[in-house]
Design an enzyme around this catalytic site. Structure first.
Site, mmCIF file in Angstrom:
data_model
loop_
_atom_site.group_PDB
_atom_site.id
_atom_site.type_symbol
_atom_site.label_atom_id
_atom_site.label_comp_id
_atom_site.label_asym_id
_atom_site.label_seq_id
_atom_site.Cartn_x
_atom_site.Cartn_y
_atom_site.Cartn_z
ATOM 1 N N LYS A 129 1.430 4.264 -3.050
ATOM 2 C CA LYS A 129 1.163 5.703 -2.946
ATOM 3 C C LYS A 129 2.448 6.495 -3.238
ATOM 4 O O LYS A 129 2.374 7.614 -3.763
ATOM 5 C CB LYS A 129 0.590 6.046 -1.574
ATOM 6 C CG LYS A 129 -0.776 5.398 -1.292
ATOM 7 C CD LYS A 129 -1.871 5.837 -2.246
ATOM 8 C CE LYS A 129 -3.252 5.369 -1.801
ATOM 9 N NZ LYS A 129 -4.328 5.749 -2.732
ATOM 10 N N TYR A 189 0.830 -1.210 0.000
ATOM 11 C CA TYR A 189 0.000 0.000 0.000
ATOM 12 C C TYR A 189 0.868 1.266 0.000
ATOM 13 O O TYR A 189 0.683 2.153 -0.845
ATOM 14 C CB TYR A 189 -0.920 -0.008 1.226
ATOM 15 C CG TYR A 189 -1.777 1.230 1.304
ATOM 16 C CD1 TYR A 189 -2.837 1.401 0.421
ATOM 17 C CD2 TYR A 189 -1.526 2.226 2.246
ATOM 18 C CE1 TYR A 189 -3.629 2.540 0.469
ATOM 19 C CE2 TYR A 189 -2.311 3.364 2.300
ATOM 20 C CZ TYR A 189 -3.364 3.514 1.408
ATOM 21 O OH TYR A 189 -4.132 4.650 1.456
HETATM 22 N N1 LIG Z 1 -9.301 5.973 5.118
HETATM 23 C C1 LIG Z 1 -8.086 6.463 5.335
HETATM 24 O O1 LIG Z 1 -7.670 6.658 6.497
HETATM 25 C C2 LIG Z 1 -7.200 6.815 4.189
HETATM 26 C C3 LIG Z 1 -5.949 7.394 4.464
HETATM 27 C C4 LIG Z 1 -5.116 7.754 3.411
HETATM 28 C C5 LIG Z 1 -5.533 7.545 2.105
HETATM 29 N N2 LIG Z 1 -6.744 6.967 1.848
HETATM 30 C C6 LIG Z 1 -7.127 6.782 0.440
HETATM 31 O O2 LIG Z 1 -8.411 7.312 0.227
HETATM 32 C C7 LIG Z 1 -9.033 6.648 -0.881
HETATM 33 C C8 LIG Z 1 -10.444 6.241 -0.504
HETATM 34 O O3 LIG Z 1 -10.359 5.337 0.580
HETATM 35 P P1 LIG Z 1 -11.521 5.179 1.671
HETATM 36 O O4 LIG Z 1 -10.899 5.303 2.985
HETATM 37 O O5 LIG Z 1 -12.694 6.003 1.330
HETATM 38 O O6 LIG Z 1 -11.845 3.619 1.451
HETATM 39 P P2 LIG Z 1 -13.174 2.804 1.124
HETATM 40 O O7 LIG Z 1 -14.325 3.320 1.927
HETATM 41 O O8 LIG Z 1 -12.790 1.382 1.228
HETATM 42 O O9 LIG Z 1 -13.443 3.191 -0.412
HETATM 43 C C9 LIG Z 1 -12.628 2.696 -1.438
HETATM 44 C C10 LIG Z 1 -13.390 2.895 -2.735
HETATM 45 O O10 LIG Z 1 -12.573 2.427 -3.813
HETATM 46 C C11 LIG Z 1 -13.391 1.596 -4.614
HETATM 47 N N3 LIG Z 1 -12.638 0.664 -5.435
HETATM 48 C C12 LIG Z 1 -11.769 -0.306 -5.056
HETATM 49 N N4 LIG Z 1 -11.327 -0.981 -6.132
HETATM 50 C C13 LIG Z 1 -11.936 -0.421 -7.215
HETATM 51 C C14 LIG Z 1 -11.899 -0.674 -8.605
HETATM 52 N N5 LIG Z 1 -11.154 -1.679 -9.133
HETATM 53 N N6 LIG Z 1 -12.641 0.103 -9.428
HETATM 54 C C15 LIG Z 1 -13.396 1.101 -8.926
HETATM 55 N N7 LIG Z 1 -13.496 1.377 -7.623
HETATM 56 C C16 LIG Z 1 -12.762 0.622 -6.781
HETATM 57 C C17 LIG Z 1 -14.318 0.904 -3.625
HETATM 58 O O11 LIG Z 1 -15.410 0.305 -4.292
HETATM 59 P P3 LIG Z 1 -16.249 -0.927 -3.626
HETATM 60 O O12 LIG Z 1 -17.184 -0.315 -2.619
HETATM 61 O O13 LIG Z 1 -16.936 -1.513 -4.807
HETATM 62 O O14 LIG Z 1 -15.242 -1.843 -3.004
HETATM 63 C C18 LIG Z 1 -14.697 2.102 -2.779
HETATM 64 O O15 LIG Z 1 -15.689 2.867 -3.426
HETATM 65 C C19 LIG Z 1 -8.111 5.483 -1.242
HETATM 66 O O16 LIG Z 1 -7.310 5.836 -2.348
HETATM 67 C C20 LIG Z 1 -7.240 5.331 0.014
HETATM 68 O O17 LIG Z 1 -5.978 4.784 -0.288
HETATM 69 C C21 LIG Z 1 -7.585 6.586 2.860
#
Ligand SMILES: NC(=O)c1ccc[n+]([C@@H]2O[C@H](COP(=O)([O-])OP(=O)(O)OC[C@H]3O[C@@H](n4cnc5c(N)ncnc54)[C@H](OP(=O)(O)O)[C@@H]3O)[C@@H](O)[C@H]2O)c1
Length: 252
Positions: free
Chosen positions: A179, A175
């Site tokens: 990034k 991961y």
């Molecule tokens: N949460 C944190 O603390 C955090 C911190 C730093 C960075 N981020 C980044 O923020 C972004 C969003 O994460 P989140 O926390 O909101 O996570 P999340 O709630 O798990 O959402 C991830 C999203 O990505 C979608 N996804 C995964 N694989 C995909 C694919 N092949 N095609 C299209 N959509 C896909 C998922 O769809 P499904 O619902 O269909 O699985 C979901 O809509 C990510 O890039 C993550 O790395 C998050």
């Protein structure tokens, strides 16, 4: 101005596409851009989840579900074709969809680097890195038709390889390094596009309570979305080729 689909496009209409927007941070980015009067294409790979999220956000503004698995070239091409027909330009592309090794195989803990495999790396890079390249290539012609195209790649502090990132906290090599690669890709695009109106930046949302971390995060999706929304709506004097968490520019 009438578009190929016959739709009226007021010059004031701005169009955004957010990937992985059916839940979490992506959904909050979509909501925030709709509040700012963007027509938002809420992209999701699952039609039922995507339709349902878009329907919920339509109380805010013009939010349209678009089916998009970012790992599918056919889906990406179809989405670009649809936007070309609807508006013939794109003002903001937010590459938000992201996965970790734990989306690939069940483990009861965050894996150490030596517990991750080449398959884990490939799985994570497909979504977090390669799909962003696929999206930018497909949507660049539409972004170039905008007077102020913005590309925002949702990244993470974990992508830093100095003391803010790889040396602290929980190590997931797949991961975090995805990034890091995404940040590098962001800079390469920013450099090539520096002589165009397009700005390309990375948005780090902080530790946000979503499915991604079983809702252990300490920030709300709205708090995490704010930096991506800001970078998607930057004025002409805004930065390009940077990564921000809130108002803080992150080190590489
Ligand atoms: N949460 C944190 O603390 C955090 C911190 C730093 C960075 N981020 C980044 O923020 C972004 C969003 O994460 P989140 O926390 O909101 O996570 P999340 O709630 O798990 O959402 C991830 C999203 O990505 C979608 N996804 C995964 N694989 C995909 C694919 N092949 N095609 C299209 N959509 C896909 C998922 O769809 P499904 O619902 O269909 O699985 C979901 O809509 C990510 O890039 C993550 O790395 C998050």
């Amino acid at each position: 101005m009438a578009t190929a689909s016959g739709e009226d496009r007021s010059p004031a209409t701005r169009v955004a596409l957010v990937t992985g927007a059916n839940k979490g941070i992506g959904r909050a980015i979509a909501a925030g851009l709709a509040e700012r009067n963007f027509t938002v294409y809420l992209a999701a790979r699952d039609a039922a989840r995507g339709e349902s999220a878009a329907a919920e956000l339509r109380s805010i503004g013009d939010v349209r579900f678009i089916p998009l698995d970012v790992t599918s070239q056919a889906d990406v091409d179809a989405a670009a074709k649809r936007l070309d027909g609807d508006f013939s330009q794109l003002d903001a592309l937010v590459d938000n969809a992201g996965v970790s090794t734990l989306n690939h195989r069940p483990l009861d803990h965050l894996p150490k680097p030596t517990e991750e495999t080449a398959d884990d790396m490939r799985f994570v890079y497909e979504v977090n890195v390669f799909a962003v390249v696929r999206m930018v290539n497909a949507f660049l012609p539409l972004l170039l038709r905008s007077p102020a195209g913005r590309i925002v790649n949702v990244t993470s502090k974990r992508g830093s390889i100095g003391e803010e990132g790889a040396w602290v906290g929980q190590p997931s090599m797949a991961y975090s390094s995805s990034k890091t690669a995404l940040n590098a890709v962001t800079v390469h695009y920013a450099r090539e596009l520096a002589d165009t109106p397009i700005k390309v930046n990375g948005a780090a949302p902080g530790f946000v309570a979503t499915d991604f971390n079983n809702f252990r995060g300490t920030r709300t999706p709205e708090q995490g979305a704010a930096v991506a929304i800001r970078l998607a709506t930057l004025g002409p004097d805004g930065p390009t080729g940077t990564v921000f968490e809130d108002d803080t520019r992150l080190a590489w």
